[in-house]
Structures are given as C-alpha cells and as structure tokens.
Design a protein around this motif. Structure first.
Motif, PDB file in Angstrom:
ATOM      1  N   ASP A 151       0.828  -1.213   0.000  1.00  0.00           N
ATOM      2  CA  ASP A 151       0.000   0.000   0.000  1.00  0.00           C
ATOM      3  C   ASP A 151       0.857   1.254   0.000  1.00  0.00           C
ATOM      4  O   ASP A 151       0.427   2.288   0.524  1.00  0.00           O
ATOM      5  N   ASN A 152       2.030   1.163  -0.542  1.00  0.00           N
ATOM      6  CA  ASN A 152       2.958   2.290  -0.541  1.00  0.00           C
ATOM      7  C   ASN A 152       3.298   2.775   0.854  1.00  0.00           C
ATOM      8  O   ASN A 152       3.651   3.934   1.055  1.00  0.00           O
ATOM      9  N   ASN A 153       3.175   1.872   1.785  1.00  0.00           N
ATOM     10  CA  ASN A 153       3.465   2.218   3.171  1.00  0.00           C
ATOM     11  C   ASN A 153       4.892   1.779   3.504  1.00  0.00           C
ATOM     12  O   ASN A 153       5.229   0.594   3.465  1.00  0.00           O
ATOM     13  N   LEU A 154       5.713   2.768   3.862  1.00  0.00           N
ATOM     14  CA  LEU A 154       7.132   2.482   4.060  1.00  0.00           C
ATOM     15  C   LEU A 154       7.380   1.510   5.200  1.00  0.00           C
ATOM     16  O   LEU A 154       8.263   0.662   5.133  1.00  0.00           O
ATOM     17  N   GLU A 155       6.612   1.640   6.245  1.00  0.00           N
ATOM     18  CA  GLU A 155       6.800   0.754   7.389  1.00  0.00           C
ATOM     19  C   GLU A 155       6.477  -0.690   7.012  1.00  0.00           C
ATOM     20  O   GLU A 155       7.177  -1.620   7.360  1.00  0.00           O
ATOM     21  N   LYS A 156       5.372  -0.804   6.292  1.00  0.00           N
ATOM     22  CA  LYS A 156       4.966  -2.131   5.853  1.00  0.00           C
ATOM     23  C   LYS A 156       6.031  -2.722   4.938  1.00  0.00           C
ATOM     24  O   LYS A 156       6.401  -3.888   5.043  1.00  0.00           O
ATOM     25  N   GLU A 157       6.524  -1.883   4.044  1.00  0.00           N
ATOM     26  CA  GLU A 157       7.552  -2.348   3.129  1.00  0.00           C
ATOM     27  C   GLU A 157       8.770  -2.854   3.885  1.00  0.00           C
ATOM     28  O   GLU A 157       9.328  -3.907   3.574  1.00  0.00           O
ATOM     29  N   LYS A 158       9.141  -2.114   4.896  1.00  0.00           N
ATOM     30  CA  LYS A 158      10.307  -2.485   5.693  1.00  0.00           C
ATOM     31  C   LYS A 158      10.087  -3.836   6.375  1.00  0.00           C
ATOM     32  O   LYS A 158      10.978  -4.697   6.401  1.00  0.00           O
ATOM     33  N   GLU A 159       8.911  -3.986   6.929  1.00  0.00           N
ATOM     34  CA  GLU A 159       8.542  -5.258   7.558  1.00  0.00           C
ATOM     35  C   GLU A 159       8.716  -6.414   6.584  1.00  0.00           C
ATOM     36  O   GLU A 159       9.340  -7.424   6.886  1.00  0.00           O
ATOM     37  N   TYR A 160       8.132  -6.253   5.433  1.00  0.00           N
ATOM     38  CA  TYR A 160       8.224  -7.302   4.418  1.00  0.00           C
ATOM     39  C   TYR A 160       9.669  -7.572   4.058  1.00  0.00           C
ATOM     40  O   TYR A 160      10.104  -8.713   3.947  1.00  0.00           O
ATOM     41  N   LEU A 161      10.405  -6.505   3.859  1.00  0.00           N
ATOM     42  CA  LEU A 161      11.807  -6.645   3.482  1.00  0.00           C
ATOM     43  C   LEU A 161      12.561  -7.478   4.520  1.00  0.00           C
ATOM     44  O   LEU A 161      13.319  -8.394   4.183  1.00  0.00           O
ATOM     45  N   ASN A 162      12.351  -7.170   5.769  1.00  0.00           N
ATOM     46  CA  ASN A 162      13.003  -7.930   6.833  1.00  0.00           C
ATOM     47  C   ASN A 162      12.654  -9.407   6.759  1.00  0.00           C
ATOM     48  O   ASN A 162      13.513 -10.272   6.842  1.00  0.00           O
ATOM     49  N   PHE A 163      11.382  -9.641   6.620  1.00  0.00           N
ATOM     50  CA  PHE A 163      10.905 -11.013   6.526  1.00  0.00           C
ATOM     51  C   PHE A 163      11.585 -11.738   5.375  1.00  0.00           C
ATOM     52  O   PHE A 163      12.107 -12.836   5.516  1.00  0.00           O
ATOM     53  N   LEU A 164      11.565 -11.108   4.228  1.00  0.00           N
ATOM     54  CA  LEU A 164      12.130 -11.728   3.030  1.00  0.00           C
ATOM     55  C   LEU A 164      13.607 -12.033   3.224  1.00  0.00           C
ATOM     56  O   LEU A 164      14.083 -13.116   2.880  1.00  0.00           O
ATOM     57  N   LEU A 165      14.315 -11.073   3.770  1.00  0.00           N
ATOM     58  CA  LEU A 165      15.740 -11.251   3.982  1.00  0.00           C
ATOM     59  C   LEU A 165      15.993 -12.433   4.911  1.00  0.00           C
ATOM     60  O   LEU A 165      16.851 -13.284   4.648  1.00  0.00           O
ATOM     61  N   ARG A 166      15.254 -12.479   5.981  1.00  0.00           N
ATOM     62  CA  ARG A 166      15.459 -13.559   6.945  1.00  0.00           C
ATOM     63  C   ARG A 166      15.085 -14.912   6.360  1.00  0.00           C
ATOM     64  O   ARG A 166      15.575 -15.949   6.803  1.00  0.00           O
ATOM     65  N   LYS A 167      14.211 -14.888   5.399  1.00  0.00           N
ATOM     66  CA  LYS A 167      13.825 -16.151   4.776  1.00  0.00           C
ATOM     67  C   LYS A 167      14.797 -16.579   3.696  1.00  0.00           C
ATOM     68  O   LYS A 167      14.643 -17.620   3.078  1.00  0.00           O
ATOM     69  N   GLY A 168      15.744 -15.720   3.432  1.00  0.00           N
ATOM     70  CA  GLY A 168      16.780 -16.088   2.487  1.00  0.00           C
ATOM     71  C   GLY A 168      16.358 -16.076   1.032  1.00  0.00           C
ATOM     72  O   GLY A 168      16.873 -16.868   0.238  1.00  0.00           O
ATOM     73  N   ILE A 169      15.444 -15.184   0.672  1.00  0.00           N
ATOM     74  CA  ILE A 169      15.062 -15.102  -0.744  1.00  0.00           C
ATOM     75  C   ILE A 169      16.273 -14.736  -1.607  1.00  0.00           C
ATOM     76  O   ILE A 169      17.222 -14.122  -1.125  1.00  0.00           O
ATOM     77  N   ASP A 170      16.185 -15.128  -2.853  1.00  0.00           N
ATOM     78  CA  ASP A 170      17.336 -14.961  -3.746  1.00  0.00           C
ATOM     79  C   ASP A 170      17.347 -13.629  -4.489  1.00  0.00           C
ATOM     80  O   ASP A 170      18.303 -13.315  -5.199  1.00  0.00           O
ATOM     81  N   GLY A 171      16.263 -12.887  -4.373  1.00  0.00           N
ATOM     82  CA  GLY A 171      16.217 -11.615  -5.064  1.00  0.00           C
ATOM     83  C   GLY A 171      14.916 -10.907  -4.758  1.00  0.00           C
ATOM     84  O   GLY A 171      13.952 -11.509  -4.303  1.00  0.00           O
ATOM     85  N   ILE A 172      14.910  -9.606  -5.005  1.00  0.00           N
ATOM     86  CA  ILE A 172      13.704  -8.824  -4.748  1.00  0.00           C
ATOM     87  C   ILE A 172      13.329  -8.051  -6.001  1.00  0.00           C
ATOM     88  O   ILE A 172      14.180  -7.442  -6.649  1.00  0.00           O
TER      89      ILE A 172
END
Lengths: 357, 357
Positions: A117-138
């Motif tokens: 939703d173009n929400n920076l906080e939400k984006e950050k949350e997701y980013l953290n999650f993704l990173l911790r899950k070891g995704i290969d790219g964004i």
DNA sequence: TAACCATAAGTAAACGTTTTCAAGACAGGC
DNA sequence: GCCTGTCTTGAAAACGTTTACTTATGGTTA
C-alpha cells in the motif's frame, strides 16, 4: 508439533508413522553412502553407472523428494523471489504479477507476494521477513520507491539481486526496467493535438512518482512544441486510482473553459474521468476525448473503448525476472537500465475536436 | 556462489567480508552459550535478567536477525502458505488474494503465489514445489478442483492444513469456505422475476465447476417455483471470462425469442454480455436486464452499473486464512465447511420488463 | 543435615542436505 | 613392478538454529 515426531515420542518405536523419507533412507536402500546419493541426485562429481541405477531405483521406490529447506540451508539459495507491489487488487499489478510469476516459475523460482500500500513501514517489515527467509532476489514495483529502505537493504546485502520495475530511485544505481514515460506522454498528447485539441487536461497519479513526473514531462514537451498554453487548472495530480480520476475529472470538467480532451495518467484514472463525464452529461468522445495509459483490461471493458498508451506490461515483467535470474546465475550485477517503448492504441474515446461550440 | 564465501576462498583470511551475523556471534559477544542466546530470543526455558540484558544488547549491537531457514529446518515450519489460483490477472482472484495475503501477513505468514490456469499438470508441479519447500499450509481457490492432486497430497501429508476457498471437492473431506451459490442463484433469478421477466437466460462458467452448477441450481429452483419454463437454448456454459459472456451472449441474443434478462455466472461474463448487447444495438436495461455475480470491481466500472450478487470475497479470504492458522496453531483439523451468505446489490443494469413489444 | 526442588546455563545432538577430504581401485607408461 | 593419474566411494564437517540432557547453585523442607 509435527505429527510423525509426536507419535514417536508417545509410543516409542512405532514403525513407519508417515515419516518423511530422507536421503538417508535412500542411501540405506541403495546400499551406498549419502554422499553418493547426493552426487547422483545432483549429478556432480563421479558416479558409476551401476550406482546411479541403484540410487535412482531407490529414489523411485521410496518416492524420495529432496527437502529444499535443507538445501537452502547449505547452499544459501531458496529459489524464491520477493515481489513488492502496492496492491494486487489493482489490475495493473495483477497483469504484471502474472507475467513475473510465470517467468519465475519457468526458471524454477517461486514468488512471495507482498502488498505494501505504498506504506514504508509495511515495506520495511516485508523486506526484513524476506531477507530472513533467504530469498534470492527482490523485485520492486511501486510508484513511489523509498530509497531509505532500499539503501538499507543494499548496505546489509550488497550482493542481493534487486530490480526495479516501472520506476526509478533517485541517486541509487540499480537494475531497472522501465517504459519510456516521457515518450508515452508525448505520444498521447501529440495524438490529441493532431485531432485538433488545444485545451488539454492532465490528471496524474502520485505527484512524487516517477511515472507521473515523466509522463507530465512528455505532455508539457508536446504542448510547448505546438505552442499550446498550459493551464494550471487543467493539470491535477492525485493517485493512480479510479477515484482520483473521478474527483479530479469532476473538478476540471466543471470549469467554464473546460478542456476538450484529457490525458489520464493511467487507465484507472481514465475510468474515473468516464464516470465524471457521465454524471455531467458530457459525451465521450463527442464532447470530450480521453486517453489513458497502460492498456490494462479496463481499456477494453469500458464503453467507448479507451484509447490509451500501451505499456508492454507482460514483456517488462518477464524481462525483469530474466534479469534477476541472470544476476543470480552469473553472479554479477549489471546495474542495467532497460527501456521499453510504449505504443499508441487507438480505440473510440478520442475524436476530432468539434469546431462548433 | 555467495559472495562472502567466494572472497574467503580467493583471498584466504580476508576479515569480515560482509559475513552474516549468526547466533554464534551474539553468543561470543554476550559471553554466553548459543543455547542461552536461543532461549532469550524465544524466551523459552529459564534465563536470568542479567543474561537477558547482555544478550539483547549484543543482538542490537550486531543487528542480529534470526535466519528463518535454519529455524525452518529444525522446527519444520516456514511461516509460509501456498496459494493456488487459476490466474491473478483475473480481478476476482486479485481481490481474494489481497485479502488472503493481508490476513496471512497479520499472522506472520508469507504467501507463495501459484497460477495454474486450471491446468492439472501445472498444479501438480506447484504442489510438489510447495511441499518440498516445507510450506505450512495450502489454500486452494480454483473453480475446478482436481481431486487427484488433492488426494495425493492428503495421502503423502495427511497432517498438512489445506483449505478450499469457493469450491467443493467431491468425496473429499476438507476444510472449505464457500458462498451459498444456490441461494445467490436463486436471489438473482428471483430479482429478475420480480421485475416481471419471464424469459431469462443463464450464462455460466466451467460446466464442471461447483459455482456454475450450484448457481444454476438456484436459477432453476427460482424458475420452477414461479412456474416459468426453462429454455435450453438460453442456458449456456463456458468459462468465467469476458470472452465467454460475449460469445454466449451473442448466441442467446441473436435468437428470435431472445430473453429479456440474462443471469451471468459472474461479473466478467456480464461484461461480455454488455459488449454483445452493445454490438447488437440492444440497450441495457431498457431492452435487456443483466445481473452478475461477485460484485467485483467490474460491476462499478461498467455503464450502466451492474446489478450483481455480492460474494463477500474479502471476508471469505480472511476466514480461510484464519482457519488455516488455527489448524496449524492448535494442531487439529476441523474439516469445517463455512458458508457465507451472498447479497443482492442493485445498480442500473436491471429494470422492469417492457410490457410492450 | 540430607534430600529435594526451582532456577540457570552450558554441551552436544539434531534437522536434511552438500561438499571437502581422504582413500581405495584400477589402468597405463616406464 | 612401481609410479602416476583417473575414477569411484565413504566419512565427516558444515550450514544456523532449537532442544534434550547434563551440571551447578541456592533455597526450602523434613
């Protein structure tokens, strides 16, 4: 929690309680070591034909499937992309996401969907999650790209493939795939001018977004080139949404010297303009020409069919994934900027301006 | 492949080349064992206040983030759902997916998107992938649910939470969340009959799909209850797509005794009917009443606004996720069947039948 | 004072793979 | 018959956590 385990605990040596089969089971059955099994599975290193056969037989019989979590653990690759968009409900992102997911699937990747939703906080949350899950790219595709979050990721994971789709982030060197928005804006406006329109309005999306700004540039360039005046009251920016098109459309169309044509920043905005015009008894295209941007599903559904600037959404999505995959496979970062050309799609919402008035 | 490692290889003891920080680093910094760190991180077991403080400080300073792959490895939980739908481009699934992803995110889960195009082979491929990745549950929402694939998963992973959204699988006991399609079909038809229509057509989606069949049931029930004849030529089934509505609409509307109203199996079909009517010079609602199903974005965009049966898409998506989460957390399977009531949304596409003709 | 229990923290095994290393077998060249 | 190199395999370490088990320390109870 896993059922299999629990049973083991409770009843001691209960046999074969749907235990998942591992590489060890295969090794035992084939009478080889697990390293050998691994080698034939990935066919890496040396393995004799006879052993290969034995192992494959065991794999088939046991219906063995490699556990990708374990593989991810040691290889540090999960075959997963994170996709960050504002909202999958938005039809534009639906089309984009489909193309991306398809291409990713072709290359053996899954995609985790993130709506911010173009929400920076939400984006950050997701980013953290993704990173911790070891995704290969964004893969990013949001109109307003926040460089704070991006920069942070780049710092903590400089090696992580990131590609931006449809937008640019200022002062950050990233792989990006774009439409030529200036060109599109110019083409749209030129088309209207060629039809004889002189008073032309522009309704854009988020003021800070790359697409809004660039399309407006194209608009202005075309107007100036033809020596047509820019009326501030006929240029409005809000969001890339139906509602915005409706509201801003109403404002612009309520004016006395209302424009004879409107260039909508995307198709959704155009749909909003349709609604506004309908309410005001203004006919399209007789009284008002409307041109959109994107050529999404909306353009065809609406009556009259919407003339629009086609963004090659699917192609762009595919290219984005290919870029990401290439970066991963070849382990080098291109920091490329790929530009797709937009094209004019004429339907029934634009017509020659009525000279009588 | 991972950069950090490569550098190590190439240059030997290069120090601190963006090595990711692990629980070991935290332990070292806090001067405790890794099990202690783990305990304060998850606050499980006993930990003294002083140690807690030390550890938290170290975590902050090192910006430590737990690696979820490692956690998944031992806990056998990935905080990830698989979502299987036919096509995210389809606006209905866009709305559904958004609701699902939001709710999942709230509960700390990510969702992996899978577009199957109703292709069984593709579905199977995705299923395999998801299983190997250790997802914690699967959410299905496809019109034609294939019991072969489902059954196979149930056999190999009887413990895995699976919930079906919007459809039923015959002879399989699963958690499911549904709209009352019969009721919706009945309501739609009743609405048309109440407006004086007697010749009413039905254009449905995939013939084998649960939604098509049930909605048709409701349609027939209402017609029979009012003693209105069913004309086979006015009942057509194809797909839940605009194109189908257009094609079948044209067929039905070309007939001499064409119906005065059409009940479209979903909004997309209704949009197709609009197009067909437009081409044939048939006015909506003056010459033809049209009612849709779902109340998707299309219903509002189209002119005249589409009267439709509202499926509580978002609520259903949310409930589905809640069910899945509950199954995971409480580790018991309900095999529930939750039914949501649809509601009539009146817009401008339905009107009293013209008595003159 | 012995026995017991609650609290606290460390050691080591485990999860399911991949990969390094070492070692054995066999062939060919001298 | 010895050396070298090419195949072929297995043992064991590693990936980053969680958790079962062990040990230690006080305090309480009998």
């Amino acid at each position: 929690m896993p059922i299999g385990k629990r049973f083991h605990k409770l009843f001691g040596e209960v046999k074969n309680v749907e235990k998942t089969v591992t590489i060890k089971d295969v090794a035992r059955k084939a009478n080889v070591s697990i390293s050998t099994v691994s080698r034939v599975l990935n066919n890496s290193g040396y393995t004799s034909a006879s052993v290969k056969e034995k192992v494959n037989k065991a794999v088939d019989e046991l219906k063995f499937q490699k556990n990708m979590v374990a593989t991810a653990m040691i290889k540090k690759q999960t075959s997963t992309f994170g996709l960050i968009i504002p909202d999958i409900k938005n039809i534009f992102y639906g089309e984009l996401t489909r193309a991306i997911e398809d291409k990713a699937h072709q290359h053996g990747f899954n995609v985790i969907l993130c709506n911010t939703d173009n929400n920076l906080e939400k984006e950050k949350e997701y980013l953290n999650f993704l990173l911790r899950k070891g995704i290969d790219g964004i893969i990013f595709s949001t109109p307003e790209i926040n460089d704070r979050n991006i920069r942070e990721v780049m710092k903590s994971r400089p090696d992580l493939p990131m590609v931006i789709l449809g937008s640019k982030v200022q002062n950050v060197r990233l792989d990006e795939v774009l439409v030529d928005n200036v060109d599109g804006g110019y083409t749209a406006t030129e088309h209207l001018i060629d039809l004889g329109h002189e008073r032309i309005g522009y309704i854009g999306g988020q003021p800070d977004s790359y697409a809004t700004v660039e399309r407006l540039k194209g608009f202005k360039a075309a107007m100036e080139e033809r020596a047509l005046p820019l009326d501030k009251n006929h240029i409005k920016l809000d969001e890339f949404k139906i509602h915005s098109g409706y509201e801003k459309g109403k404002e612009i169309l309520a004016e006395n010297d209302r424009p004879t044509a409107i260039f909508a920043g995307n198709d959704a905005i155009a749909v909003g303009v349709y609604k506004a015009a309908r309410e005001l008894g203004i006919r399209i295209p007789e009284d008002l020409s409307v041109i959109g941007f994107d050529d999404s599903q909306f353009a065809e559904i609406v009556d009259p069919g919407l003339t629009t600037i086609r963004t090659p959404i699917a192609e762009m999505g595919e290219k984005t994934v290919e870029l990401a995959v290439q970066i991963i496979k070849e382990n080098k970062n291109f920091k490329e900027s790929i530009m797709f050309p937009p094209t004019l799609v004429e339907r029934a919402s634009t017509a020659s301006v009525k000279k009588v008035h």
